[in-house]
Write a protein that holds these residues in place. Structure first.
Motif, PDB file in Angstrom:
ATOM      1  N   LEU A  30      76.395  39.296  43.844  1.00 33.39           N
ATOM      2  CA  LEU A  30      77.127  40.322  44.579  1.00 33.39           C
ATOM      3  C   LEU A  30      78.614  39.994  44.553  1.00 33.39           C
ATOM      4  O   LEU A  30      79.012  38.885  44.936  1.00 33.39           O
ATOM      5  CB  LEU A  30      76.643  40.357  46.036  1.00 33.39           C
ATOM      6  CG  LEU A  30      77.398  41.306  46.957  1.00 33.39           C
ATOM      7  CD1 LEU A  30      77.040  42.754  46.656  1.00 33.39           C
ATOM      8  CD2 LEU A  30      77.104  40.975  48.418  1.00 33.39           C
ATOM      9  N   PHE A  31      79.416  40.950  44.133  1.00 36.94           N
ATOM     10  CA  PHE A  31      80.872  40.794  44.143  1.00 36.94           C
ATOM     11  C   PHE A  31      81.386  41.684  45.257  1.00 36.94           C
ATOM     12  O   PHE A  31      81.394  42.904  45.139  1.00 36.94           O
ATOM     13  CB  PHE A  31      81.432  41.158  42.767  1.00 36.94           C
ATOM     14  CG  PHE A  31      80.839  40.287  41.693  1.00 36.94           C
ATOM     15  CD1 PHE A  31      81.406  39.060  41.400  1.00 36.94           C
ATOM     16  CD2 PHE A  31      79.677  40.663  41.038  1.00 36.94           C
ATOM     17  CE1 PHE A  31      80.825  38.219  40.447  1.00 36.94           C
ATOM     18  CE2 PHE A  31      79.090  39.835  40.084  1.00 36.94           C
ATOM     19  CZ  PHE A  31      79.678  38.609  39.786  1.00 36.94           C
ATOM     20  N   CYS A  32      81.776  41.066  46.366  1.00 37.95           N
ATOM     21  CA  CYS A  32      81.944  41.837  47.598  1.00 37.95           C
ATOM     22  C   CYS A  32      83.358  41.817  48.154  1.00 37.95           C
ATOM     23  O   CYS A  32      83.581  42.285  49.270  1.00 37.95           O
ATOM     24  CB  CYS A  32      80.945  41.365  48.649  1.00 37.95           C
ATOM     25  SG  CYS A  32      80.961  39.590  48.927  1.00 37.95           S
ATOM     26  N   LEU A  91      70.030  42.283  50.738  1.00 38.82           N
ATOM     27  CA  LEU A  91      69.860  41.920  49.325  1.00 38.82           C
ATOM     28  C   LEU A  91      68.998  40.650  49.238  1.00 38.82           C
ATOM     29  O   LEU A  91      68.870  39.919  50.220  1.00 38.82           O
ATOM     30  CB  LEU A  91      71.236  41.696  48.672  1.00 38.82           C
ATOM     31  CG  LEU A  91      72.088  42.968  48.532  1.00 38.82           C
ATOM     32  CD1 LEU A  91      73.513  42.616  48.100  1.00 38.82           C
ATOM     33  CD2 LEU A  91      71.452  43.933  47.524  1.00 38.82           C
ATOM     34  N   PRO A  92      68.430  40.379  48.060  1.00 42.78           N
ATOM     35  CA  PRO A  92      67.560  39.208  47.937  1.00 42.78           C
ATOM     36  C   PRO A  92      68.240  37.910  48.386  1.00 42.78           C
ATOM     37  O   PRO A  92      69.448  37.725  48.182  1.00 42.78           O
ATOM     38  CB  PRO A  92      67.251  39.160  46.434  1.00 42.78           C
ATOM     39  CG  PRO A  92      67.413  40.569  45.964  1.00 42.78           C
ATOM     40  CD  PRO A  92      68.495  41.162  46.816  1.00 42.78           C
ATOM     41  N   ALA A  93      67.461  37.027  49.005  1.00 46.17           N
ATOM     42  CA  ALA A  93      67.996  35.786  49.573  1.00 46.17           C
ATOM     43  C   ALA A  93      68.703  34.930  48.514  1.00 46.17           C
ATOM     44  O   ALA A  93      69.652  34.216  48.814  1.00 46.17           O
ATOM     45  CB  ALA A  93      66.875  34.986  50.231  1.00 46.17           C
ATOM     46  N   GLU A  94      68.232  35.005  47.271  1.00 48.13           N
ATOM     47  CA  GLU A  94      68.825  34.156  46.232  1.00 48.13           C
ATOM     48  C   GLU A  94      70.122  34.741  45.656  1.00 48.13           C
ATOM     49  O   GLU A  94      70.760  34.122  44.796  1.00 48.13           O
ATOM     50  CB  GLU A  94      67.806  33.879  45.116  1.00 48.13           C
ATOM     51  CG  GLU A  94      67.390  35.091  44.307  1.00 48.13           C
ATOM     52  CD  GLU A  94      66.202  35.848  44.906  1.00 48.13           C
ATOM     53  OE1 GLU A  94      65.979  35.760  46.133  1.00 48.13           O
ATOM     54  OE2 GLU A  94      65.521  36.559  44.140  1.00 48.13           O
ATOM     55  N   THR A  95      70.526  35.926  46.117  1.00 46.93           N
ATOM     56  CA  THR A  95      71.743  36.568  45.608  1.00 46.93           C
ATOM     57  C   THR A  95      72.956  35.647  45.745  1.00 46.93           C
ATOM     58  O   THR A  95      73.214  35.084  46.819  1.00 46.93           O
ATOM     59  CB  THR A  95      72.024  37.878  46.388  1.00 46.93           C
ATOM     60  OG1 THR A  95      70.907  38.745  46.233  1.00 46.93           O
ATOM     61  CG2 THR A  95      73.291  38.569  45.889  1.00 46.93           C
ATOM     62  N   LEU A  96      73.684  35.510  44.661  1.00 46.53           N
ATOM     63  CA  LEU A  96      74.933  34.748  44.690  1.00 46.53           C
ATOM     64  C   LEU A  96      76.003  35.612  45.345  1.00 46.53           C
ATOM     65  O   LEU A  96      76.254  36.739  44.900  1.00 46.53           O
ATOM     66  CB  LEU A  96      75.353  34.384  43.260  1.00 46.53           C
ATOM     67  CG  LEU A  96      74.400  33.452  42.521  1.00 46.53           C
ATOM     68  CD1 LEU A  96      74.680  33.477  41.019  1.00 46.53           C
ATOM     69  CD2 LEU A  96      74.542  32.028  43.064  1.00 46.53           C
ATOM     70  N   VAL A  97      76.615  35.099  46.392  1.00 43.50           N
ATOM     71  CA  VAL A  97      77.649  35.846  47.105  1.00 43.50           C
ATOM     72  C   VAL A  97      79.009  35.427  46.539  1.00 43.50           C
ATOM     73  O   VAL A  97      79.511  34.333  46.821  1.00 43.50           O
ATOM     74  CB  VAL A  97      77.574  35.593  48.624  1.00 43.50           C
ATOM     75  CG1 VAL A  97      78.693  36.329  49.347  1.00 43.50           C
ATOM     76  CG2 VAL A  97      76.215  36.026  49.169  1.00 43.50           C
ATOM     77  N   VAL A 128      82.085  28.528  46.988  1.00 45.40           N
ATOM     78  CA  VAL A 128      81.360  29.748  46.644  1.00 45.40           C
ATOM     79  C   VAL A 128      81.125  29.786  45.133  1.00 45.40           C
ATOM     80  O   VAL A 128      81.864  29.120  44.398  1.00 45.40           O
ATOM     81  CB  VAL A 128      82.144  31.005  47.104  1.00 45.40           C
ATOM     82  CG1 VAL A 128      82.141  31.094  48.605  1.00 45.40           C
ATOM     83  CG2 VAL A 128      83.577  31.010  46.568  1.00 45.40           C
ATOM     84  N   PRO A 129      80.138  30.530  44.634  1.00 44.55           N
ATOM     85  CA  PRO A 129      79.305  31.450  45.402  1.00 44.55           C
ATOM     86  C   PRO A 129      78.321  30.732  46.325  1.00 44.55           C
ATOM     87  O   PRO A 129      77.831  29.667  45.996  1.00 44.55           O
ATOM     88  CB  PRO A 129      78.532  32.240  44.328  1.00 44.55           C
ATOM     89  CG  PRO A 129      78.485  31.320  43.157  1.00 44.55           C
ATOM     90  CD  PRO A 129      79.782  30.562  43.193  1.00 44.55           C
ATOM     91  N   SER A 130      78.079  31.367  47.475  1.00 39.97           N
ATOM     92  CA  SER A 130      77.012  30.915  48.358  1.00 39.97           C
ATOM     93  C   SER A 130      75.776  31.752  48.052  1.00 39.97           C
ATOM     94  O   SER A 130      75.789  32.587  47.150  1.00 39.97           O
ATOM     95  CB  SER A 130      77.442  31.078  49.818  1.00 39.97           C
ATOM     96  OG  SER A 130      77.758  32.433  50.088  1.00 39.97           O
TER      97      SER A 130
END
Ligand code: ZN
Ligand code: FE
Length: 240
Positions: A128-130, A160-166, A208-210
């Motif tokens: 995710l690019f937020c 969003l899925p727990a493994e999503t890179l923030v 990050v990413p977290s």
């Protein structure tokens, strides 16, 4: 499959580089510093196909025009901010798809920090690019939207899925961790995570990413039970 890499821009901004493995296409999210991004691109094949913008603040957009000119990249950004952004090749909003070679990202409208703020979600791997909506252990300031809007945007991202890179727009995690620990002094998992972040930063590495699962478990703004509690927390953080 895409590979992802952060690139420090300005003082504490991150531009994010995306490379589609199948086609070799390269994209960048929120390039503030054209020199830093161009240097990286030139050292890694000289190709930049796509520039994705999350919102209109200069610390996310300032490198756009120069990079487009140098590399011929297509520029994509939020439709609702089009008058305040560099010239776009494509204006996007909720549900639209953005293509980087064979990889497809989905656009989410995430208002609150700014009107016309979008996030881009890719799913191989989930990333995710937020921009300035969600930070690791924190969130963006309420500049243009309401607390309800930003809280709603954050709740959506939390789904969003727990493994999503923030992949967020700033390296603010250490100061966010200090605030989070003040809010929840007895949260052992948060204390352990804060120590991990401290060690990474001391070693000069990005925090990050977290992972979205960690944010859902530890980020006080995602843990707020409702918009009113969120608004109170946001005000406390503004004065922290
Ligand atoms: Zn911003
Ligand atoms: Fe910013």
């Amino acid at each position: 499959m895409i590979t992802i890499q952060s690139l420090l821009n300005l003082k504490d901004n991150y531009a994010w580089l995306l490379r589609d493995q199948a086609s070799g296409a390269v994209g960048v999210v929120d390039p503030a510093d054209a020199c830093a991004v161009a240097k990286h691109i030139n050292a890694n094949g000289g190709r930049l196909d796509l520039i994705l913008l999350t919102h209109h603040h200069r610390d996310h957009t300032a490198g756009t025009d120069e990079l487009r000119e140098r590399f011929g990249a297509r520029v994509v950004g939020p439709r609702a901010a089009v008058a305040r952004l560099p010239v776009l090749d494509e204006a996007v909003g909720e549900g639209d798809a953005v293509r980087l070679g064979d990889a497809v990202g989905r656009v989410l409208d995430v208002p609150g920090h700014a009107i016309g703020h979008v996030a881009y979600y890719f799913d191989m791997p989930p990333a995710l690019f937020c921009g300035d909506t969600l930070f690791s252990l924190g969130c963006g300031r309420l500049f243009e939207g309401t607390a309800e809007e930003l809280y709603g945007s954050l709740r959506r991202l939390a789904g969003l899925p727990a493994e999503t890179l923030v992949c967020c727009g700033h390296e603010y995690t250490e100061s966010n961790a200090r605030f989070a620990r003040m809010v929840e002094p007895d949260n052992a998992a948060l204390a352990a995570y804060a120590e991990k972040v401290k060690a990474l930063r001391a070693a000069g590495k990005p925090s990050v990413p977290s992972r979205m699962g960690d944010e859902v478990a530890l980020n006080p703004f995602l843990r707020a039970p409702d918009a009113a509690a969120f608004a109170e927390l946001r005000t406390r953080k503004d004065n922290f």
